[in-house]
Design an enzyme around this catalytic site. Structure first.
Site, short mmCIF file in Angstrom:
data_model
loop_
_atom_site.label_atom_id
_atom_site.label_comp_id
_atom_site.label_asym_id
_atom_site.label_seq_id
_atom_site.Cartn_x
_atom_site.Cartn_y
_atom_site.Cartn_z
N GLY A 60 21.59 -6.63 -30.19
CA GLY A 60 21.53 -7.46 -31.25
C GLY A 60 21.49 -6.04 -32.54
O GLY A 60 21.84 -7.13 -33.11
N GLY A 61 20.94 -5.28 -32.76
CA GLY A 61 20.86 -4.47 -33.87
C GLY A 61 22.41 -4.02 -34.47
O GLY A 61 23.04 -3.99 -35.15
N HIS A 81 14.73 -10.47 -18.74
CA HIS A 81 15.30 -9.72 -19.33
C HIS A 81 14.33 -8.96 -18.42
O HIS A 81 13.13 -8.82 -17.59
CB HIS A 81 13.90 -10.05 -20.37
CG HIS A 81 14.24 -8.56 -21.38
ND1 HIS A 81 13.44 -7.93 -21.96
CD2 HIS A 81 15.11 -8.67 -22.56
CE1 HIS A 81 13.85 -6.92 -23.21
NE2 HIS A 81 14.95 -7.41 -23.22
N LYS A 122 20.37 -14.96 -27.76
CA LYS A 122 19.22 -15.32 -26.24
C LYS A 122 18.05 -14.81 -27.65
O LYS A 122 18.47 -14.06 -28.88
CB LYS A 122 18.71 -14.05 -25.65
CG LYS A 122 18.81 -12.20 -26.31
CD LYS A 122 18.30 -11.60 -24.84
CE LYS A 122 17.51 -10.45 -24.74
NZ LYS A 122 16.89 -10.03 -26.09
N ASP A 123 16.65 -15.86 -27.18
CA ASP A 123 15.60 -14.71 -28.10
C ASP A 123 14.89 -13.37 -28.25
O ASP A 123 15.94 -13.27 -26.73
CB ASP A 123 14.11 -15.84 -27.67
CG ASP A 123 14.26 -17.25 -28.01
OD1 ASP A 123 14.92 -17.48 -29.71
OD2 ASP A 123 14.33 -17.97 -28.01
N ASP A 124 14.76 -12.71 -28.71
CA ASP A 124 13.69 -11.49 -28.35
C ASP A 124 12.57 -12.17 -27.67
O ASP A 124 12.63 -13.37 -27.82
CB ASP A 124 13.65 -10.75 -29.79
CG ASP A 124 13.00 -9.86 -30.31
OD1 ASP A 124 13.77 -8.79 -29.15
OD2 ASP A 124 13.00 -9.14 -30.47
N GLU A 125 12.74 -10.72 -26.56
CA GLU A 125 11.90 -10.82 -25.83
C GLU A 125 10.72 -11.41 -26.03
O GLU A 125 8.92 -11.69 -25.32
CB GLU A 125 12.37 -10.18 -24.47
CG GLU A 125 11.78 -8.42 -24.93
CD GLU A 125 12.65 -7.50 -25.81
OE1 GLU A 125 13.30 -8.74 -26.30
OE2 GLU A 125 12.31 -6.75 -26.13
N GLY A 161 21.02 -0.94 -27.79
CA GLY A 161 22.12 0.20 -28.68
C GLY A 161 23.19 0.34 -28.89
O GLY A 161 24.03 0.84 -29.17
N LYS A 198 0.89 -1.00 -0.11
CA LYS A 198 -0.07 -0.15 0.26
C LYS A 198 0.72 1.08 0.53
O LYS A 198 0.76 1.95 -0.43
CB LYS A 198 -1.18 -0.37 1.50
CG LYS A 198 -1.89 0.75 1.18
CD LYS A 198 -2.94 -0.05 1.77
CE LYS A 198 -2.83 1.25 3.50
NZ LYS A 198 -3.82 0.54 4.38
C1 1AE Z 1 18.09 -3.88 -22.30
C2 1AE Z 1 17.37 -4.63 -23.01
C3 1AE Z 1 17.89 -4.74 -24.61
C4 1AE Z 1 17.48 -5.51 -25.73
O1 1AE Z 1 16.62 -7.03 -25.19
C5 1AE Z 1 17.39 -5.97 -26.95
O2 1AE Z 1 16.45 -6.69 -28.08
C6 1AE Z 1 18.10 -4.68 -27.68
O3 1AE Z 1 18.72 -4.96 -28.66
P1 1AE Z 1 19.49 -3.65 -29.23
O4 1AE Z 1 20.59 -4.10 -28.76
O5 1AE Z 1 19.12 -2.18 -28.76
O6 1AE Z 1 18.93 -4.34 -30.77
#
Ligand code: 1AE
Length: 411
Positions: free
Chosen positions: A359-360, A264, A173-176, A337, A98
């Site tokens: 990822g990118g 995640h 890792k898979d994408d969430e 990023g 609360k």
């Molecule tokens: C803070 C989580 C970052 C994540 O899960 C993710 O997919 C990042 O992707 P990029 O590296 O920004 O392309």
């Protein structure tokens, strides 16, 4: 406080322009435990004493001529653990149930007793266990994230996995946002990716952990985790804040869930960024995530596309590896990023026990994902060699092209 009792202390930052902070603190300590105190008859007080919360400290920040919104106090309250069961929902509801809705108040930290912590196994593998699984002990690990997964079928996914693996990443890792779906159903997805991992290993000679996104209704999580592991998943990705810490704690403590778990931070932005409300990032993404049993914790880095200030990042890391906690250490994974030009900063700030995650920054490499992975590995090697990325890239095409694409950030 009674010496024979176990307490959890909770520290809050409470903003108020006028309040008497001592009174407020007393109100919290009493209100969240026995409810009322002064009105109780003496005999009831004696009985209730062991359940009564206690004000431990009040550290007020009250500048003379404080501007509106500037006046606050950090208040620490001790809650008798006799009042709640040994699980994280009970702890969180006691300390910030609360109260989380009662004015401008943010939960900064929770320190349960050793006895309370004894109910939690914590990370099953931790930093050391993950390294042992990979056989990599002398450098930061590299994780790659699937990108473009919605609407893709198994052959597409396989190709994407293979390219990432060929780049020499340690973890994929898979994408969430990849949930159960007809194109890439859980077990088929895992089998396909594991088979691609085997193929890549023939070229790279490298072991790899694949963190499959564990999804579905809460009561099916265990069943789905076992299906994924049965199909060959070597890790699980888990959206811990959508399911709650208790779901993670149950999975991590389960002997049948025999693989590392990466937490995640999806939804974390609803909790930590405000100075006035929510739960501080080091507690949310550090201490609680580790107590609940994550082997790796992802969070936004200070440098990329979604940012968290550096001091907060380092405090999250500190909580994940704090030796004062009697649990295995969890890997910090500053994310979002990330590109090769950021690797020197990541290693400068986090040291060697870190997972570089992108990822990118892998898939967006001009020569594709395999080259993207190699550019990251070259960047990590450059730091180990004490060389600048620019110098190291002179005879390494993948890193050179990555630098051309994203640049190098020096501070
Ligand atoms: C803070 C989580 C970052 C994540 O899960 C993710 O997919 C990042 O992707 P990029 O590296 O920004 O392309």
């Amino acid at each position: 406080m009674s010496e024979n009792q176990a307490y959890t202390t909770a520290t809050y930052r409470l903003f108020d322009d006028k309040a008497d902070f001592a009174k407020k603190a007393e109100g919290i300590a009493v209100g969240l435990t026995v409810g009322s105190w002064t009105e109780l008859p003496e005999v009831a007080k004696q009985k209730m004493e062991k359940h009564l919360g206690k004000v431990v400290s009040i550290d007020a920040h009250e500048p003379v001529n404080a501007a509106p919104g500037e006046r606050y106090a950090d208040i620490t309250i001790a809650y008798p653990e006799l009042n709640f069961s040994r699980d994280l929902p009970a702890l969180l509801v006691t300390a910030f149930g609360k109260l989380s809705m009662d004015g401008r108040i943010k939960l900064l930290d929770l320190s349960p007793s050793a006895s309370f912590l004894g109910a939690f196994a914590g990370p099953k593998f931790g930093i050391e266990g993950v390294r042992e699984r990979l056989g990599v002990f002398d450098r930061p690990l590299l994780m790659s994230i699937f990108k473009s997964v919605i609407g893709y079928d198994l052959p597409n996914l396989r190709e994407q996995f293979l390219q990432q693996a060929l780049g020499g990443v340690d973890l994929i890792k898979d994408d969430e946002i990849l949930f159960e779906n007809p194109l890439t159903p859980l077990e088929r997805r895992v089998e396909t990716c594991v088979e691609a991992a085997r193929e890549a290993e023939k070229t790279t000679g490298q072991k790899l952990i694949y963190f499959t996104n564990l999804t579905g209704p809460t009561f099916k999580l265990r069943e789905n985790a076992l299906k994924a592991i049965g199909a060959g998943a070597s890790g699980l990705l888990f959206n811990v804040l959508a399911y709650g810490f208790d779901a993670l704690a149950e999975l991590a403590a389960d002997p049948a869930v025999s693989v590392p778990i990466a937490a995640h931070p999806a939804m974390a932005g609803a909790f930590y960024p405000s100075p006035h409300y929510g739960i501080a990032a080091p507690l949310l993404l550090g201490k609680l995530t580790r107590i609940a049993g994550a082997d790796l914790s992802l969070f936004p880095s200070p440098y990329g596309s979604v940012v968290m200030p550096k001091e907060e990042n380092l405090a999250v890391q500190a909580a994940l590896v704090d030796p004062a906690l009697p649990l295995k250490k969890a890997f910090p994974v500053p994310s979002a990023g990330i590109h090769p030009g950021l690797v020197p900063l990541i290693i400068r700030d986090f040291g060697g026990e870190v997972v570089v995650n992108a990822g990118g920054g892998v898939h967006g490499h001009p020569q594709g994902a395999a080259a993207g992975g190699r550019a990251f590995r070259q960047a990590i090697d450059a730091v180990a060699a004490g060389a600048s990325l620019e110098a190291y890239a002179a005879d390494r095409e993948e890193l050179r092209l990555a630098i051309e694409r994203w640049g190098v950030r020096h501070a």
